[in-house]
Design a protein around this motif. Structure first.
Motif, PDB file in Angstrom:
ATOM      1  N   HIS A   6       4.019  -5.143   9.309  1.00 61.83           N
ATOM      2  CA  HIS A   6       4.714  -4.657  10.507  1.00 61.83           C
ATOM      3  C   HIS A   6       4.469  -5.618  11.647  1.00 61.83           C
ATOM      4  CE1 HIS A   6       5.000  -0.541   8.895  1.00 61.83           C
ATOM      5  NE2 HIS A   6       3.713  -0.604   8.600  1.00 61.83           N
ATOM      6  N   ASP A  66      -0.655  -4.191   5.781  1.00 62.29           N
ATOM      7  CA  ASP A  66      -1.255  -3.771   7.042  1.00 62.29           C
ATOM      8  C   ASP A  66      -2.737  -4.117   7.118  1.00 62.29           C
ATOM      9  OD1 ASP A  66       1.233  -2.809   7.379  1.00 62.29           O
ATOM     10  OD2 ASP A  66       0.684  -0.689   7.429  1.00 62.29           O
ATOM     11  N   HIS A 114       0.842  -1.205   0.000  1.00 61.12           N
ATOM     12  CA  HIS A 114       0.000   0.000   0.000  1.00 61.12           C
ATOM     13  C   HIS A 114       0.868   1.243   0.000  1.00 61.12           C
ATOM     14  CE1 HIS A 114       0.837  -0.833   4.273  1.00 61.12           C
ATOM     15  NE2 HIS A 114       0.418   0.375   4.621  1.00 61.12           N
ATOM     16  N   HIS A 142      -7.477  -0.228   5.401  1.00 62.03           N
ATOM     17  CA  HIS A 142      -6.416   0.578   6.042  1.00 62.03           C
ATOM     18  C   HIS A 142      -6.120   1.763   5.118  1.00 62.03           C
ATOM     19  CE1 HIS A 142      -2.623   1.629   7.959  1.00 62.03           C
ATOM     20  NE2 HIS A 142      -1.902   1.176   6.952  1.00 62.03           N
TER      21      HIS A 142
HETATM   22 FE   LIG Z   1       0.445   1.180   6.748  1.00 64.49          FE
END
Ligand SMILES: [Fe+2]
Ligand SMILES: N[C@@H](CCC(=O)N[C@@H](CS)C(=O)NCC(=O)O)C(=O)O
Length: 361
Positions: free
Chosen positions: A174, A133, A58, A114
């Motif tokens: 992450h 994410d 993204h 997101h």
């Molecule tokens: Fe992000």
């Protein structure tokens, strides 16, 4: 066979994934980080891979992508979602597209929520997916900036990630707590936001009350990522320009024997072997100074900080450590001779002393 490597950027807690087909050496890199472009390029080179694509999950808000730098360095092409609004990419990806690398491919799944541009990349055999994410380990991306929508994210997770087989391993964009990988079955059961019996209202309620501060780099990262990480600089900050050095994955700057032979007079050569090796069969590079590694810390004032220093040893191991010692002492133009005196001799570069192997002595 699939080659898969997970790399971490500690500054932004971002994972970068290198995937390659071991037969053809064709590779893709998911979510490279700008500051780690040298590391990633060194890794690709060391493994002898041909990096075809950098893929974004993204438009990131917390770090700048390394896509543009890697295209400069390695000639890799840039791909991200058609919904990103980014300029400068080589391919805009749509839901259902395939990104091929050698005998393998990734299936592109749109998993917005997101951000509008969020994609999940699913490996051809559904054994692994890279969720960015959209889904984190026991978490998920926040939905309070960019084009965030909790209801959309809930449907993306349920319909396009939880629909994969339970055994499918999930690799997130992450992790802030030290976890590295999870699975569909595990997240369906234990994800506190989207798993178990949680319905859309539960999810939206949870996400509306996260109370997180905005990412520190957001004002820099989003505009930079909308240009695929393009900067006005030619290369990553701090790249040495005194010689064509290459950075090993261990973080050591190395110089090739051929360059050193052609530039011996422009640099200081410090041989960090022991005195008996200096007098031994491999000989020594003309003009080199002998300072055994154990004495280097104390004797480095014998070397000027103005001229570059090339450290040399038998095979390139001790000289790598010598560059670390010299950098600590404030020398910034340092490199290790790749392959040491062994490679220097096998390439028939000039030596003083040593044995004449051709004469059979
Ligand atoms: Fe992000
Ligand atoms: N503190 C981090 C920001 C972390 C953050 O907001 N991460 C985003 C991903 S870009 C997120 O969705 N986090 C979800 C969470 O922490 O639950 C920074 O300054 O970079």
């Amino acid at each position: 066979m699939l080659i898969l490597r997970q790399m971490f950027d500690a500054q932004s807690s971002t994972y970068t994934y290198l995937l390659a087909d071991s037969r053809s050496r064709a590779a893709v890199l998911i979510d490279p980080v700008f500051e780690q472009a040298r590391r990633d390029a060194a890794f690709v080179r060391e493994l002898g891979l041909d990096l075809l694509w950098t893929l974004e999950t993204h438009v990131h808000a917390d770090h700048v992508t390394g896509a543009w730098l890697l295209r400069q360095r390695l000639g890799s092409r840039i791909a991200l979602s058609t919904h990103s609004g980014a300029v400068g990419a080589d391919r805009m990806l749509e839901h259902g597209d395939r990104v091929e690398f050698g005998d393998r491919y990734l299936e592109v799944r749109a998993t917005p929520g997101h951000t509008n541009s969020c994609l999940t990349y699913v490996l051809d055999d559904c054994s692994r997916a890279f969720t960015g994410d959209a889904l984190l380990i026991r978490g998920c991306g926040r939905t309070d900036f960019q084009e965030g929508s909790a209801a959309t994210l809930y449907r993306s997770i349920r319909n396009r990630i939880f629909s994969l087989p339970d055994e499918c391993l999930l690799y997130p964009g992450h992790d802030y707590r030290g976890a590295t990988v999870t699975s569909v079955g595990e997240e369906k059961r234990y994800n506190p936001r989207a798993g178990g019996e949680r319905n859309e209202s539960d999810f939206v309620g949870y996400l509306s009350n996260l109370g997180l501060p905005h990412p520190k780099q957001m004002d820099i990262a989003v505009p930079a990522n909308l240009k695929c990480g393009r900067t006005e600089l030619g290369s990553a900050p701090g790249d040495p320009d005194w010689a064509p050095l290459s950075l090993t994955f261990a973080g050591i700057w190395e110089i090739a024997p051929q360059w050193l032979e052609e530039h011996v007079r422009e640099v200081q050569i410090v041989d960090v072997r022991e005195a008996d090796e200096w007098r031994g069969p491999l000989g020594r590079i003309p003009g080199a100074t002998l300072i055994p590694l154990a004495q280097l810390g104390g004797r480095c004032p014998e070397l000027s900080k103005e001229r570059p220093v090339v450290a040399v040893c038998r095979s390139g191991g001790r000289s790598a450590q010598a560059t670390v010692i010299l950098q600590r002492k404030g020398y910034d133009k340092v490199a290790s001779l790749a392959g040491g005196m062994l490679r220097w001799n096998s390439g028939r570069h000039p030596i003083d002393g040593g044995y004449d192997f051709d004469a059979g002595l």
